[in-house]
Design a protein around this motif. Structure first.
Motif, mmCIF file in Angstrom:
data_model
loop_
_atom_site.group_PDB
_atom_site.id
_atom_site.type_symbol
_atom_site.label_atom_id
_atom_site.label_comp_id
_atom_site.label_asym_id
_atom_site.label_seq_id
_atom_site.Cartn_x
_atom_site.Cartn_y
_atom_site.Cartn_z
ATOM 1 N N LYS A 1 -14.576 21.383 -29.212
ATOM 2 C CA LYS A 1 -13.832 22.472 -29.855
ATOM 3 C C LYS A 1 -14.812 23.486 -30.435
ATOM 4 N N LEU A 2 -14.578 24.756 -30.160
ATOM 5 C CA LEU A 2 -15.388 25.836 -30.721
ATOM 6 C C LEU A 2 -14.456 26.895 -31.291
ATOM 7 N N LYS A 3 -14.610 27.192 -32.586
ATOM 8 C CA LYS A 3 -13.804 28.217 -33.247
ATOM 9 C C LYS A 3 -14.754 29.212 -33.908
ATOM 10 N N ILE A 4 -14.604 30.468 -33.570
ATOM 11 C CA ILE A 4 -15.378 31.533 -34.215
ATOM 12 C C ILE A 4 -14.374 32.541 -34.771
ATOM 13 N N VAL A 5 -14.346 32.658 -36.090
ATOM 14 C CA VAL A 5 -13.327 33.455 -36.785
ATOM 15 C C VAL A 5 -14.021 34.402 -37.774
ATOM 16 N N GLY A 6 -13.610 35.654 -37.782
ATOM 17 C CA GLY A 6 -14.099 36.573 -38.808
ATOM 18 C C GLY A 6 -15.529 37.040 -38.587
ATOM 19 N N ALA A 7 -15.967 37.170 -37.338
ATOM 20 C CA ALA A 7 -17.287 37.729 -37.041
ATOM 21 C C ALA A 7 -17.089 39.179 -36.627
ATOM 22 N N GLY A 8 -16.835 40.040 -37.597
ATOM 23 C CA GLY A 8 -16.401 41.407 -37.323
ATOM 24 C C GLY A 8 -17.437 42.284 -36.658
ATOM 25 N N ASN A 9 -18.728 41.966 -36.777
ATOM 26 C CA ASN A 9 -19.783 42.784 -36.178
ATOM 27 C C ASN A 9 -20.407 42.138 -34.945
#
Length: 957
Positions: A869-877
Motif C-alpha cells: 500500500k502506498l498513500k501520498i496525500v497533501g504534497a501540493g508542490n
C-alpha cells in the motif's frame, strides 16, 4: 477449580517459607510450624482433587465437600496475600523510624505494626490465624477419607507451545437445505405481501447451530444485495428494550445515541429506519414477556415493506409470542455430517496413516456427540491433543458420557475437554463465567485479569503475559471460545465470544462463586442471602439505574465489575458516585472494573484495597486520581483510557513497583507525567509519554531521559512534545534502541521547530531494530535520520505533517515495508531514484552493480520489494515522479507487490510513472483532488486512460 486454588495457595506458601520472609517472622512463635503443617495438608488434599472434581458432577455430596475446600482455599489466599502485602509495604517504604524513641523499630515490629497488631497479640496472631485454617482443613481431610478418592496426577502446569495450529471451522456441515430455506424466506417475497413486518425464527436447542445458520443467511449475497441496511444485535437475557434499541441505532448510524429514555431512543430508531428495507437479526432471545417486545416491534414497522426480523431462540414459545410468520426448527446433524465436522478438527495435521488408525474409534466418539455441532467441535478439539488409539478409547469409554443431567448432551464433551486441561487452565476458563452472555471478550484484558487473580504462575514473573497468551490459544484450539478475531497477520487473538452453552457450563462450574447479576434496588438483600460465598461479582447496570451505593456482604470478593455502557458525557449526574463505605468493605479485592460509569471522583479510601492488582477506570470523566492510589503496591494494571478530563497522575506513582501496564490512550487532557514514572522499571505497557517545555516542567515532571530505565516496554508507545526537547544529549539518554520489545512507535514533534537541533534530536532517537510500525509527526527538520533505512523489520511507516522535508530517504531499501503513508509534505517537489533506494545501484552508464537489494539474479535490482500500500496525500508542490532513468526495465523490480495506490491533494503532479502502473500488480487506484491527474486519467476520454484501464478498481474524484 479447587486444584487451581490449591496451586495458588501453595505458591503463596512457598513465598512465605522464603528465607528472607522467614527471617522477618523469626520472633513470631509457631508460625513456621503451622505453615509447614498447612503445606502438608494442602498437598495431601491436592493429590485427590482431580478425581473429586470429576465425581462432583454425579455426587452432590462431593460437590459440597469441594465447595468447602474452595472456601478455605480462598480464605487462605486472602490471608497469605495480606501477609505478603505487609512485607511488600516494608520493602517499598522501608523501616519506619520514630525520631522520638531511643531506637528505631526493627523490621519484624514494623511488619507487625503495618499488619495492624497491638503489643498483646502481635507475637501470636499470625500463628493463630494459620492454625485456624489448619483446623478447618483437618475436618476436610477427615471427610476426604469417606469418599475413597483415587490419586490422579494433574497435567503439567506449564507447556511450551510451538505454534497455534489454528483450525478454520468456518465450513458448515449438513445445513445446506436449512440455509437455502432460510435465505429464501428472508429474501424472496413472491408469496408474501410486501406490506408489514415479517418475523422469522430459527428455533433449536443450545449448541445446535442457530447463530451459525443465521450468520450464513445474514452474510449471503442475497441478503447483502436485497436489503438497504442490515443490523445484527445480540439480545440474551435480560431483554432490555433500551439497550436493544440503542444497539440497532448504532448498527445503522455507526454511533450509539447518548440518550436513556425509552421513548426518545425508540423515536431515534424509527427515524433511522423509516422507509428503508432492512434485515434485523435478534440473536439469542429469551424473554417470554410480550410487553417488552411490543414497543420495539411497533417501532420496527416504520421500515419499508419487505423488511425482515430474524430471531434465534432456544424456546419455541418465544417465537410464538413474537408472532413469527415462519419458524425454522433446527434438528441434530446427520451422523455423517457430525463425523465430517469432528474429523476436520480432530485429524488436523495428522498423517493419512494415523487418521486411518484412529478412524474406527473416532466414528464412535462422533456418534456420542448426538448430532450437536458444538459438541463435535469441542470433543474434536480434545482429540487433537491425544495421539494413541488407547487414549481415544479411554475417552470413548468415559463414564461422563452417561450423565443424564447434562443439558441435552452438551455437558459430557465439555466436561471431557475441561478435565483434560491442566488445573491452571481450568481456572482460567471457569473465570470467564464472570462475563455476561454474548459479551465480546478482549483477549489482552482477560490475560491481565488472569494475572491479577494469580492464575498465571510461570517459571519467572517476566513470562506471565506470554503464558496467558499460550493458555488462551489452547482454549481456542479446544473450541471453548468462538467468533475469534485475530490480528491481520493471524498471530494474535484480539477478541472472542463464548457460546451461550459454554457460558452455562462455566457458570455451572462456578456455582455461587462467580455471579453475574442485574442492578436492582434489592441487590444487597439478594447478595446477603448468599452468605458471603461469592468471590467474583459482575453487576450489569441498566442505563437508568444509578451506581450501586451498597452491595451487601462484599468482604470476600476477589473480582468486582460494574458493567455499564456510558462514555464520558460533558455533564455528569450527581448520582454517579462511589461511596467510601464500598471501598472499605472490599479488602480482599484483586481486580476492580468501574469503566464507563460516569464517575468524576473517587474517594481516598481507594487506597485501602491493598490486594488490588487490576484497576480499570477507563471512559470516566475523572478530573484526578486520589494520591492514596499510590499505596496499592500490588497493582499490575492501571487502565485510564479515554478519561478525557484527567489532568494529572498521582505524584507518588513511582511507588507502584509491580505496575506492568499503564494504559493512558486517548487522554488528551493529560499533558505531563510525574517524575516517578521513571522508577516503574517493570512496565510493559505505557501508551504515551508526554513532555512540556523546561520552563513548565520542574523537578516533578518527566523529561525524555526518564525513559532510560523502562527497557521492558513492549507494544505501542507514543512520545508527545518532542519539540520541547532542547538537545540531542537528552534524547540519547532515553536509550530508545534498548527498548527491544517495542513494536509500534509514534514520534510527535509538536511544537514543530525548524533548526539543526531538531535533526540532531531525531538522529539521537534511534529506535530498536525490532520495530515494526513507525510514525513521525510534525517533524520540522529538512532531512530524515540516517537510521531509518536500517529498520529491517519495519512493516508500516507514516510521515505526517513533516512540512520542511524536501527529500525522502531511500525507503526502497527497507526489505519488510508493506505500507507507506506520506501525508502533508508541502515542500516535496521530486521523488526519484533515491527514494526507491536504487540510486547507488545504477551507474551513469545504465548498468547494474552489486547491492543489498538484489534478488536471486545478480542483474536484478529491487526497490520496495514487499510494499503493498502506498498513500501520498497533501504534497501540493510535488511535480515529478521518476521511477526509471537510463536503465532497461528488465533490470529493475519496482514495488512488485503493490496492490493499492492512493494520491490525494497533489495538484501539480503530472502523471504516474508508466512502469509502475504496468509492472506493479495494482488492484486498486484512487485519485482525488489532483486536477492534472484527473484530467489525464479520466475514463475513456482521458489522454492516459489506457495506462490504467486494466486496474480492477479505479476511483477518480
Amino acid at each position: 477449580m479447587a486444584e487451581a486454588l490449591i496451586t495458588i495457595a501453595l505458591t503463596q506458601l512457598t513465598l512465605l517459607m522464603d528465607q528472607q520472609i522467614r527471617k522477618q517472622l523469626r520472633l513470631v512463635r509457631g508460625v513456621e510450624r503451622e505453615v509447614q503443617k498447612l503445606n502438608s495438608s494442602l498437598r495431601s488434599i491436592q493429590a485427590v482433587l482431580a478425581d473429586a472434581e470429576k465425581r462432583q458432577v454425579k455426587d452432590e455430596s462431593v460437590r459440597v465437600w469441594l465447595m468447602k475446600l474452595r472456601d478455605i482455599s480462598y480464605d487462605m489466599d486472602d490471608f497469605l496475600a495480606e501477609l505478603s502485602t505487609a512485607i511488600l509495604k516494608i520493602q517499598i517504604e522501608g523501616v519506619d523510624e520514630n525520631p522520638t524513641s531511643s531506637a528505631p523499630k526493627n523490621k519484624v515490629s514494623s511488619f507487625l505494626s503495618c499488619f495492624g497488631f497491638n503489643k498483646v497479640v502481635q507475637r501470636r496472631d499470625i500463628a493463630l490465624r494459620i492454625k485456624g485454617i489448619n483446623e478447618r482443613l483437618d475436618i476436610i481431610a477427615v471427610e476426604k477419607e469417606r469418599y475413597k478418592f483415587d490419586m490422579i496426577m494433574d497435567k503439567e502446569e506449564y507447556r511450551q507451545y510451538h505454534s497455534t495450529s489454528y483450525v478454520d471451522v468456518s465450513k458448515i456441515y449438513g445445513r445446506e437445505g436449512e440455509k437455502g430455506t432460510l435465505i429464501s424466506k428472508l429474501c424472496n417475497n413472491g408469496s408474501e405481501p410486501e406490506l408489514g413486518l415479517h418475523i422469522i425464527a430459527v428455533v433449536g436447542m443450545g449448541g445446535i447451530g442457530k447463530t451459525t445458520l443465521a450468520q450464513l443467511a445474514y452474510n449471503s449475497h442475497e441478503a447483502i444485495s436485497g436489503f438497504e441496511i442490515r443490523m445484527w444485535v445480540c439480545v440474551s437475557e435480560p431483554f432490555d428494550v433500551v439497550k436493544v434499541a440503542k444497539a440497532i441505532v448504532e448498527e445503522v448510524q455507526g454511533t450509539a445515541p447518548n440518550v436513556f429514555e425509552l421513548e426518545t431512543i425508540l423515536c431515534n430508531l424509527r427515524s433511522s429506519i423509516s422507509g428503508r428495507r432492512f434485515l434485523l437479526v435478534l440473536d439469542d432471545v429469551w424473554t417470554e414477556d410480550f410487553r417488552k417486545w411490543e414497543p420495539l416491534r411497533d417501532s420496527l414497522t416504520t421500515g419499508a415493506g419487505g423488511s425482515k426480523v430474524l430471531v434465534t431462540t432456544r424456546n419455541e414459545r418465544v417465537a410464538r409470542i413474537m408472532e413469527t410468520t415462519y419458524t425454522l426448527r433446527l434438528e441434530e446433524l446427520p451422523s455423517d455430517d457430525c463425523w465430517s465436522l469432528f474429523s476436520k478438527i480432530a485429524f488436523h495435521g495428522r498423517s493419512k496413516d494415523k487418521c486411518e488408525e484412529l478412524e474406527e474409534v473416532g466414528r464412535k466418539i462422533a456418534l456420542e456427540c448426538k448430532g450437536l455441532p458444538l459438541a463435535a467441535k469441542t470433543i474434536g478439539g480434545l482429540m487433537r491433543m491425544k495421539n494413541s488409539v488407547q487414549d481415544w478409547q479411554n475417552v470413548l469409554e468415559s463414564e461422563i458420557w452417561k450423565l443424564e443431567d447434562a443439558e441435552k448432551g452438551l455437558f459430557p464433551p465439555l466436561l471431557l475437554s475441561y478435565y483434560d486441561l491442566p488445573s491452571a487452565q481450568r481456572r482460567c476458563f471457569s473465570y470467564c463465567a464472570n462475563f455476561p452472555k454474548d459479551y465480546k471478550i478482549e483477549a489482552d484484558n482477560l490475560i491481565k485479569l488472569w494475572m491479577a487473580q494469580g492464575y498465571l504462575n510461570p517459571r519467572s514473573t517476566a513470562d506471565m503475559e506470554i503464558m496467558g497468551r499460550e493458555y488462551l490459544e489452547d482454549l481456542v484450539m479446544r473450541s471453548f471460545f468462538q467468533e475469534v478475531e485475530r490480528s491481520k497477520d493471524g498471530e494474535t487473538i484480539l477478541r472472542f465470544k463464548m457460546h451461550d452453552m459454554v457460558h452455562d457450563f462455566a457458570q455451572y462450574l462456578t456455582y455461587r462463586e462467580c455471579l453475574v447479576m442485574e442492578v436492582h434496588s434489592n441487590l444487597a438483600t439478594r447478595l446477603d442471602k448468599l452468605e458471603g460465598k461469592a468471590r467474583h461479582l459482575t453487576l450489569v447496570r441498566a442505563e437508568e439505574v444509578p451506581f450501586p451505593a451498597s452491595i451487601g456482604d462484599t468482604r470476600k470478593l476477589h473480582s468486582f465489575w460494574v458493567q455499564s455502557f456510558y462514555d464520558s458525557p460533558p455533564i455528569v449526574s450527581e448520582i454517579d458516585r462511589v461511596t467510601s463505605e464500598l471501598f472499605q468493605s472490599l479488602t480482599c479485592l484483586k481486580s476492580l472494573d468501574l469503566s464507563r460509569n460516569r464517575l468524576y471522583q473517587l474517594p481516598k479510601e481507594l487506597g485501602k484495597l491493598t490486594n488490588l492488582r487490576y484497576l480499570n477506570l477507563s471512559h470516566n470523566p475523572l478530573w484526578e486520581l486520589p494520591e492514596t492510589l499510590c499505596g496499592l503496591y500490588n497493582l499490575q494494571t492501571l487502565k485510564i483510557v479515554s478519561c478525557d478530563h484527567l489532568r494529572k497522575l498521582p505524584q507518588g506513582i513511582g511507588m507502584l513497583k509491580n505496575l506492568r501496564h499503564l494504559e493512558i490512550d486517548r487522554t488528551e487532557s493529560l499533558k505531563t507525567l510525574p517524575k516517578g514514572v521513571r522508577n516503574l522499571d517493570h512496565l510493559r505497557t505505557l501508551s504515551k509519554f508526554v513532555m512540556v517545555s523546561s520552563s513548565d516542567s520542574g523537578d516533578s515532571i518527566c523529561c525524555l531521559q526518564d525513559l532510560k530505565n523502562l527497557n521492558q516496554l513492549q507494544g505501542s508507545l507514543k512520545i508527545e512534545g518532542l519539540g520541547f526537547v532542547e538537545d540531542a544529549i537528552e534524547a540519547e539518554q532515553a536509550e530508545l534502541k534498548n527498548k527491544k520489545q517495542l513494536v509500534n512507535l509514534h514520534m510527535d514533534f509538536k511544537p514543530s521547530v525548524e533548526d539543526e537541533k531538531t535533526m540532531e534530536l531525531i538522529e539521537a532517537l534511534e529506535p530498536p531494530q525490532e520495530l515494526k510500525y513507525l510514525q513521525i509527526s510534525f517533524y520540522g527538520g529538512t532531512q530524515f535520520p540516517s537510521w531509518m533505512v536500517y529498520l529491517s523489520n519495519l512493516k508500516k511507516l507514516h510521515f505526517q505533517d513533516c512540512q520542511n522535508c524536501v527529500h525522502l530517504p531511500p525507503l526502497g531499501k527497507l526489505p519488510a515495508l508493506e505500507t507507506l503513508t506520506i501525508e502533508n509534505m508541502q515542500n516535496l517537489k521530486t521523488i526519484g531514484l533515491e527514494f526507491l533506494g536504487i540510486a547507488d545501484e545504477v551507474n551513469s552508464n545504465g548498468s547494474t552493480a552489486t547491492g543489498s537489494l538484489k534478488g536471486a539474479s545478480s542483474s536484478t535490482i529491487f526497490g520496495f520489494p514487499r510494499l503493498k500500500k502506498l498513500k501520498i496525500v497533501g504534497a501540493g508542490n510535488w511535480e515529478d515522479w521518476e521511477v526509471i532513468s537510463r536503465v532497461g526495465e528488465e533490470n529493475i523490480k519496482i514495488m512488485p507487490c503493490l496492490l493499492y495506490l492512493k494520491l490525494s491533494d497533489c495538484c501539480k503532479l503530472k502523471q504516474v510513472p508508466l512502469a509502475l502502473l504496468h509492472k506493479a500488480p495494482l488492484r486498486k487506484l484512487r485519485i482525488q483532488k489532483c486536477p492534472i491527474l484527473q484530467q489525464q486519467y479520466r475514463k475513456v476520454t482521458g489522454q492516459l486512460w489506457s495506462n490504467i484501464s486494466h486496474i480492477p478498481k479505479i476511483r477518480i474524484s
